[in-house]
Design an enzyme around this catalytic site. Structure first.
Site, short mmCIF file in Angstrom:
data_model
loop_
_atom_site.label_atom_id
_atom_site.label_comp_id
_atom_site.label_asym_id
_atom_site.label_seq_id
_atom_site.Cartn_x
_atom_site.Cartn_y
_atom_site.Cartn_z
N CYS A 95 19.51 8.80 -18.10
CA CYS A 95 20.07 7.87 -19.08
C CYS A 95 21.59 7.92 -18.92
CB CYS A 95 19.61 8.20 -20.51
SG CYS A 95 19.98 9.88 -21.07
N TRP A 96 22.33 7.64 -19.98
CA TRP A 96 23.79 7.55 -19.84
C TRP A 96 24.42 8.92 -19.53
CZ3 TRP A 96 27.96 5.31 -18.56
CH2 TRP A 96 29.22 5.70 -19.06
#
Length: 351
Positions: A95-96
């Site tokens: 993810c980020w």
């Protein structure tokens, strides 16, 4: 230091059967690790909704709603995408920042029995890797910069070089733009700056340092895309070849290569207006009248004589320090046969 169980690093990317980006579709569209598939645990609207609750209500309420959404989305992805995967299938998720979104999906996959791993640091670490590589790689490569006035077939020469096995960096292809103010491609959006740099990094990483890399001379911007400083500086210090073609051959080439400009007069006139900082209103009005009349031969001739050639003469010696010593590539015509022959001669002379 040994990587903790269930955690992977950038150097491990090639060791996985699949790379799964669990960020929102908007984040994925902006940029992603090459080859990744998007299985968002929160879609664009859900992510915005949870973020609003986090800021305006409380972190607890945001996590409570977010957890329900994430669980529902993970279940849907498991049903839709992964029911056929064997026990030894090994996915990498990110993810980020390598936090809760990828962590939750990784946990469920490991509970099922797959050796799923979470990318340490997530996309943020991958982005740092791209920037570092773009800074480190250009100085290790020998670039040969293909210069030439607009319409001299530089991009086609690069294609011919590539077809004969030469290493070619097609920046305009990566940027999805032909480079000039008229170079926007019909119906095709340019990538984001991040996506361009990811593709550039991947391309640079494939080149063998012992062989030349042919690249077209570019300004610092290709449409809306900024060429990274380490690359443009390396290009501007590199050896050059200068493609020379007759004016008539160039006009014929432009009429074929930019024929689509005649399909939308209003769009062409808007592009001409973008030249306002270079030319008088009277000149632009004259060119727009030629566009309205569909007189592309006269319009392109005017572009060559009054815009492109003067700009080229000013910029090449200024921007490319070794242009004065450029090897000439003289083309009597811009046919595929002539370009192929020129490519063969360049490969023989420079490799």
């Amino acid at each position: 230091m040994q990587t903790p169980r269930g955690i992977a690093r950038i150097a491990d990317l090639a060791n996985f059967d699949a790379i799964i980006d669990v960020r929102s579709p908007a984040e994925f569209a902006d940029d992603h690790i090459p080859g990744a598939i998007n299985c968002p645990v929160l879609d664009n609207e859900q992510r915005a909704q949870v973020g609003t609750i986090y800021k305006q209500v409380s972190a607890f309420e945001a996590r409570k709603l977010g957890a329900a959404m994430v669980a529902e989305n993970i279940a849907r992805h498991l049903y839709k995408h992964f029911q056929d995967k064997p026990k030894d299938w090994r996915p990498l998720l990110y993810c980020w920042r390598g936090g809760q979104r990828s962590g939750s999906f990784t946990t469920w996959m490991r509970m099922i029995g797959w050796d799923a791993c979470q990318l340490e640091g997530g996309y943020k670490v991958f982005r740092r890797h791209v920037i570092d590589r773009i800074e480190a790689l250009p100085p290790t490569l020998r670039f040969v910069v293909v210069c030439g006035a607009t319409g001299s077939g530089k991009t086609r020469l690069l294609d011919a070089l590539s077809e004969q096995g030469a290493q070619v960096l097609d920046l305009e292809g990566l940027a999805k733009h032909k480079g000039s103010v008229l170079g926007r491609l019909p119906g095709i959006d340019q990538p984001s700056q991040k996506a361009f740099e990811t593709a550039l990094c991947e391309q640079l990483s494939r080149f063998a340092p012992e062989r030349p890399v042919f690249v077209e001379a570019e300004s610092r911007k290709i449409g809306v895309i900024q060429v990274p400083e380490p690359l443009i500086e390396r290009m501007r210090a590199s050896e050059c070849v200068a493609v020379e073609a007759s004016r008539d051959a160039r006009i014929d080439f432009l009429l074929g290569d930019y024929a689509y400009l005649g399909d939308d007069v209003e769009d062409l006139q808007q592009r001409i207006d973008c030249l306002r900082s270079f030319h008088s209103n009277a000149t632009l009005d004259e060119w727009k009248q030629l566009a309205a009349a569909g007189n592309l031969p006269e319009l392109f001739a005017a572009f060559i004589d009054q815009h492109y050639d003067p700009l080229y003469k000013r910029s090449q010696n200024k921007n490319y320090g070794r242009f004065a010593d450029a090897r000439p590539v003289v083309l009597n015509d811009l046919s595929p046969a002539s370009l192929a022959a020129a490519a063969g001669e360049l490969i023989k002379a420079l490799t």
